[in-house]
Motif scaffolding. Structure first.
Motif, mmCIF file in Angstrom:
data_model
loop_
_atom_site.group_PDB
_atom_site.id
_atom_site.type_symbol
_atom_site.label_atom_id
_atom_site.label_comp_id
_atom_site.label_asym_id
_atom_site.label_seq_id
_atom_site.Cartn_x
_atom_site.Cartn_y
_atom_site.Cartn_z
ATOM 1 N N ARG A 592 -38.074 -7.835 4.635
ATOM 2 C CA ARG A 592 -38.172 -6.321 4.236
ATOM 3 C C ARG A 592 -36.951 -5.892 3.729
ATOM 4 N N MET A 593 -36.954 -4.588 2.826
ATOM 5 C CA MET A 593 -35.922 -3.910 2.319
ATOM 6 C C MET A 593 -34.760 -3.616 3.181
ATOM 7 N N VAL A 594 -33.725 -3.869 2.871
ATOM 8 C CA VAL A 594 -32.520 -3.638 3.792
ATOM 9 C C VAL A 594 -31.622 -2.577 3.126
ATOM 10 N N ASP A 595 -30.581 -2.006 3.552
ATOM 11 C CA ASP A 595 -29.540 -1.332 3.169
ATOM 12 C C ASP A 595 -28.742 -1.988 2.180
ATOM 13 N N GLY A 602 -26.639 -12.609 2.317
ATOM 14 C CA GLY A 602 -28.322 -12.718 2.647
ATOM 15 C C GLY A 602 -28.288 -12.759 3.907
ATOM 16 N N SER A 603 -27.434 -13.160 4.776
ATOM 17 C CA SER A 603 -27.696 -13.314 6.266
ATOM 18 C C SER A 603 -28.199 -12.284 6.964
ATOM 19 N N VAL A 604 -28.071 -11.224 6.303
ATOM 20 C CA VAL A 604 -28.859 -9.953 6.979
ATOM 21 C C VAL A 604 -30.478 -10.323 7.035
ATOM 22 N N PHE A 605 -31.010 -11.433 6.323
ATOM 23 C CA PHE A 605 -32.427 -11.611 6.510
ATOM 24 C C PHE A 605 -32.725 -12.477 7.536
ATOM 25 N N ASP A 606 -31.660 -13.027 8.336
ATOM 26 C CA ASP A 606 -31.966 -14.015 9.205
ATOM 27 C C ASP A 606 -33.027 -13.524 10.196
ATOM 28 N N GLY A 607 -33.948 -14.246 10.757
ATOM 29 C CA GLY A 607 -35.094 -13.808 11.658
ATOM 30 C C GLY A 607 -36.241 -13.152 11.033
#
Length: 725
Positions: A592-595, A602-607
């Protein structure tokens, strides 16, 4: 463990007492049960390997003890063999968890052979002893234990297992052949012999008339008469016995190759909508296995690969056997074969003269094998001519000697990005059930770019490839030469050619490659494209998950490019090729697009890789795959648009050329291939687009019907002409 052990153990007497040898075998049987429990419970190699090693050690002892104590017996030999077979089955099931289900063939071989004895009476006999069988049997256990230990590199382990499986297959095949030779003739065997002959004849007929394109496969295609078969049978009936045998052997080898070519043609056409290229396609094997590992996982990838290799080898072995068997049947029944051959020959001749068709598009008189061979020979010659012509075209470059101060002078001071969007074909915009959703999204992205101050013009380019092999499109776009196969690509990379990247580098730009899919150093690419820096997975700090094939989400790759290149203090103008890969097959799962402020490492994409549809679910339906494909393009184009919106606040001299590299595979696009891909020039300075007004491209990010379509190799020269002095 192999069948020859049952008759090759040197058993001379029958002993009914248990004895020390059987006790040792009993210990191995208990260890095998323990091992099965451990494997079922998911035990690690540190537990499985020691138990298996002890079990194998007992296998080396029981036979010696039996011979020294004079207690060898048929029961002991059978007990030993069945225990060994069970041990192999347990070990192979453990190894198969990591290397693929194909490893189970080692453990199941004994039981398949036993099952074959039920319908095939002649397999129940006693063949001459073969000591080699014991060596092969011992090797299976040793190789499986080593594989289970994980001590060797995976490719070495796989190779060792394949060798062990090949030896085991040979041992069983040799045993079956020995049993066939010493069989006792009876009525059933006579009928079996006749039946196999008829089946062989039908198999050869099917191979000769089978089409080489998936769209032509139909029952009617197999109702045609193959002229090659008529000629072969006629010669076999006319020639003396020995020359006829030689002819059948040679013809069998040729027909086996024809069968393999037809299978490869069908497989390649399903994936890439073209024929198999004998010169170029074999080099894709490594890349194909790598792709399967990314898409299916290591174990499944190896299973698919081994099955494919075994199938091809089986064709090269069984088809020649079928030809020899069919030829033998014709000679054995000459009184029947001659009139049947004459009738079929007359029917073929009449069909060839009159053009009679079994059904529309399927002529009664077939010569598909001859046509196939002729087509492939012609294509090989054409490929060789292409390579010779390409070498000359590389040297004949009108822009190679343009002075650096004139080259691309109209773009001085501007950052220029060449952005490839993976698998973005025209079919995505107007050929799918969900194309309307993508058109709406692209129009929305176009409006966002307008609001951010960009001007955009779009058209179509004709890609040299379909379904895969993006590097062919990249090199065509960059070099201005038509590169549509691996042979010409390898030739190109070995020469010096002015590419868009090297042209900008020559004119004073910092030339950069941004290739997230690269996992190893690529000196050939840097040497050819003249990149001053290559950013890939090996040197970008991405610590998030993978999404299908994609090593990192497109949003992260674009942010990394900005951090590594555009935000460098005191920098000059940058020209970069950026390859976006989130829209790569299999298109799921999708990030998904994130802030942008939260991208970090890149750990914001975990899960996220576990959210939404997964591959196993999506690829059960072509409609679901098409929908996933469109969603992936929406993500990639959204990521690019967001990146450009952010740059508009910092960089008023940005020029972007964005395009697709090829159409997606036939699962998405259908069996009618296309090569048109959207291309857009986006610029924050409107005068840039004034330079290409004569191109006739349409306003906006989405080209409509009637937009120009150029061959991709024509872009380089038009671009250099438009922006050079």
């Amino acid at each position: 463990m192999t069948p020859g052990e049952e008759h090759g153990g040197g058993v001379r007497a029958v002993h009914h007492r248990w004895g020390a040898a059987n006790a040792i075998t009993g210990i191995r049987a208990v260890l095998t049960v323990v091992l099965a429990v451990l494997v079922a419970q998911g035990a690690t190699a540190t537990t499985v390997v020691p138990v298996a090693a002890v079990a194998l050690l007992t296998d080396a002892l029981d036979g010696r003890v039996a011979r020294r104590t004079g207690t060898a017996s048929r029961f002991g030999a059978r007990f030993d063999m069945e225990t060994d077979a069970a041990l192999l089955l347990v070990l192979s099931s453990y190894v198969a968890r990591d290397l693929g289900l194909w490893v189970l063939a080692i453990g199941l071989a004994r039981y398949v052979f036993l099952a074959a004895k039920l319908p095939l009476v002649w397999l129940r006999g006693q063949a001459p002893p073969r000591p080699w069988c014991k060596v092969v049997a011992a090797l299976q256990g040793i190789v499986l234990v080593v594989a289970a230990s994980g001590l060797l590199p995976e490719p070495v382990t796989t190779a060792a297992l394949l060798v062990a499986l090949a030896l085991l297959t040979e041992s069983f095949a040799h045993e079956a052949w020995d049993l066939w030779r010493v069989r006792r003739p009876h009525v059933t065997q006579v009928w079996v012999t006749r039946l196999t002959g008829v089946l062989a004849l039908l198999a050869v007929w099917a191979v000769l008339v089978a089409p080489d394109e998936i769209g032509d496969l139909s029952p009617a295609a197999f109702a045609r008469i193959p002229v090659e078969g008529l000629v072969l049978v006629g010669l076999v009936l006319l020639l003396p016995s020995r020359p006829a045998s030689w002819l059948a052997t040679g013809a069998g080898a040729v027909v086996g190759v024809v069968a393999l070519l037809k299978l490869l043609d069908i497989g390649i056409s399903v994936a890439f909508a073209r024929r198999f290229d004998p010169l170029g396609d074999p080099v894709y094997v490594g890349a194909g296995v790598s792709f399967l590992r990314d898409a299916l996982g290591t174990a499944n990838a190896y299973t698919v690969t081994v099955v494919a290799v075994v199938a091809m080898l089986a064709i090269l072995v069984l088809v020649p056997y079928a030809v020899r068997r069919a030829a033998g049947l014709a000679r054995e029944h000459r009184p029947v074969a001659v009139p049947v051959l004459l009738v079929l020959a007359l029917a073929w001749g009449a069909g060839a003269v009159t053009g009679v068709r079994v059904v529309p598009g399927e002529p009664l008189a077939a010569a598909t094998a001859v046509d196939l061979a002729s087509t492939h020979v012609t294509e090989v010659r054409e490929r060789l001519r292409e390579r010779a012509a390409l070498a000359q075209a590389i040297a004949d470059d009108d822009y190679a000697d343009v002075p650096a101060d004139q080259l691309l002078s109209a773009l001085r001071g501007k950052d220029v990005l060449l952005v490839f969007v993976e698998s973005y074909g025209r079919v995505a915009l107007d050929g799918l059930p969900t194309s309307g959703q993508l058109r709406d999204s692209v129009d929305a992205y176009s409006q966002r770019l307008d609001a951010a101050g960009y001007s955009t013009r779009s058209a179509f380019l004709t890609s040299p490839t379909f379904g895969a092999m993006s590097w062919l499109a990249h090199s065509t776009m960059q070099s201005g030469l038509w590169i549509d196969n691996q042979g010409t690509y390898d030739l190109l990379l070995g020469h010096d050619r002015l590419t868009l990247s090297s042209a900008f580098g020559k004119a004073g730009w910092r030339s950069v490659g941004m290739i997230p899919a690269d996992t190893e150093p690529w000196p050939e690419g840097q040497r050819f494209y003249r990149w001053q820096a290559l950013h890939d997975l090996t040197n970008m700090d991405y610590r998030g998950p993978r999404f299908g094939y994609g090593r990192m989400p497109d949003q992260f790759a674009l942010e990394q490019f900005q951090r590594l290149e555009l935000d460098r203090p005191g920098r000059g103008p940058v020209m970069a090729e950026i390859d976006l890969e989130s829209s790569h097959n299999p298109w799921v799962p999708l990030p998904r697009m994130v802030d942008p402020a939260e991208l970090g490492d890149g750990s914001v994409f975990d899960g996220m890789e576990d959210e939404g549809p997964q591959r196993d679910e999506t690829w059960r339906s072509a409609d679901l795959v098409r929908a996933a494909y469109v969603r992936s393009l929406q993500y990639s184009l959204d990521a690019l648009t967001t990146f450009l919106e952010q740059r508009a606040q910092q960089d008023d001299d940005l020029v972007v050329i964005t395009l697709g590299d090829h159409w997606p595979v036939t699962t998405v696009s259908g069996t009618t291939p296309g090569h048109a891909v959207p291309v857009s020039v986006i610029a924050s300075d409107p005068t840039v687009l004034d330079q290409i007004k004569s191109w006739g491209w349409q306003d906006g990010l989405r080209p409509h019907d009637g937009a120009p379509e150029w061959r991709m190799d024509g872009f380089r020269d038009r671009f250099l002409a438009a922006f050079s002095g």
